[in-house]
Design a protein around this motif. Structure first.
Motif, mmCIF file in Angstrom:
data_model
loop_
_atom_site.group_PDB
_atom_site.id
_atom_site.type_symbol
_atom_site.label_atom_id
_atom_site.label_comp_id
_atom_site.label_asym_id
_atom_site.label_seq_id
_atom_site.Cartn_x
_atom_site.Cartn_y
_atom_site.Cartn_z
ATOM 1 N N PRO A 1 45.052 -8.415 15.355
ATOM 2 C CA PRO A 1 46.086 -7.463 15.770
ATOM 3 C C PRO A 1 47.457 -8.128 15.847
ATOM 4 N N ALA A 2 48.447 -7.347 16.206
ATOM 5 C CA ALA A 2 49.712 -7.881 16.698
ATOM 6 C C ALA A 2 49.650 -7.800 18.212
ATOM 7 N N LEU A 3 50.034 -8.888 18.871
ATOM 8 C CA LEU A 3 49.934 -8.995 20.333
ATOM 9 C C LEU A 3 51.302 -9.344 20.903
ATOM 10 N N LEU A 4 51.899 -8.406 21.600
ATOM 11 C CA LEU A 4 53.200 -8.657 22.215
ATOM 12 C C LEU A 4 52.987 -8.997 23.684
ATOM 13 N N THR A 5 53.221 -10.265 24.021
ATOM 14 C CA THR A 5 53.009 -10.749 25.388
ATOM 15 C C THR A 5 54.352 -10.812 26.100
#
Lengths: 117, 117
Positions: free
Chosen positions: B77-81
């Motif tokens: 996925p793309a993971l925006l932390t």
């Protein structure tokens, strides 16, 4: 001032009455951070750069190292982790803009990446 | 079908000639994933949800656990932390759209989060 010079500066507590930097004030910092861009989101400036890696696992490992830097400095970015890519964005939430701290953190990320390659 | 049911389904290799799901085909999956939304980026649908946490460290720990799930499934996925928040986005790059795998991975993320709270 060298790249390492900016990375080695101290992070200062940013009080609510601190004013965000004007573009003319951070021009000098940007010259030391050629891969970083000022992006506008909802009218507020953010300091942003993408780093590339050879896998998802390498990207996530870098995200963790930047997370370590953030926890040590108690100043936190947005980190977008994707396959082979991490996009790092710095800004200072409580002054709704950019502080010298953001540029110092950006330089520390570059130093981390240079050591990584 | 229960929430756990979707999370427990197998991820299948997605061939380049596989067609992305039409909206009518994933409607049923979305009913099991009430906190997920379909977001359009550059005309392509992405399955997205934000999770909240009590600190940056907790958010980053969740990012790592989702990263583990992604590596095991070889679907990333793309993971925006961010401080106290992780936004997860799933889509299937090589078919330029959404596959059943994306909904299964979303359900696995929810199961992870439910166990976390």
């Amino acid at each position: 001032m060298s790249h390492d010079g900016l990375a080695g500066k101290s992070i200062f507590l940013c009080k609510p009455d601190t004013k965000p930097l004007a573009a003319s004030e951070y021009e000098e910092f940007l010259q030391e951070l050629p891969d970083w861009n000022i992006m506008m989101y909802d009218g507020l400036p953010t300091l942003e750069r993408a780093y590339t890696f050879k896998s998802f696992a390498h990207a996530l490992a870098f995200t963790n190292r930047v997370g370590d830097l953030a926890e040590i400095a108690n100043h936190h970015p947005a980190l977008l982790t994707e396959w082979g890519k991490v996009t790092v964005a710095w800004w200072t939430h409580n002054i709704k803009g950019l502080h010298r701290n953001d540029f110092i953190m950006a330089a520390r990320c570059d130093a981390l990446y240079h050591a990584w390659e």
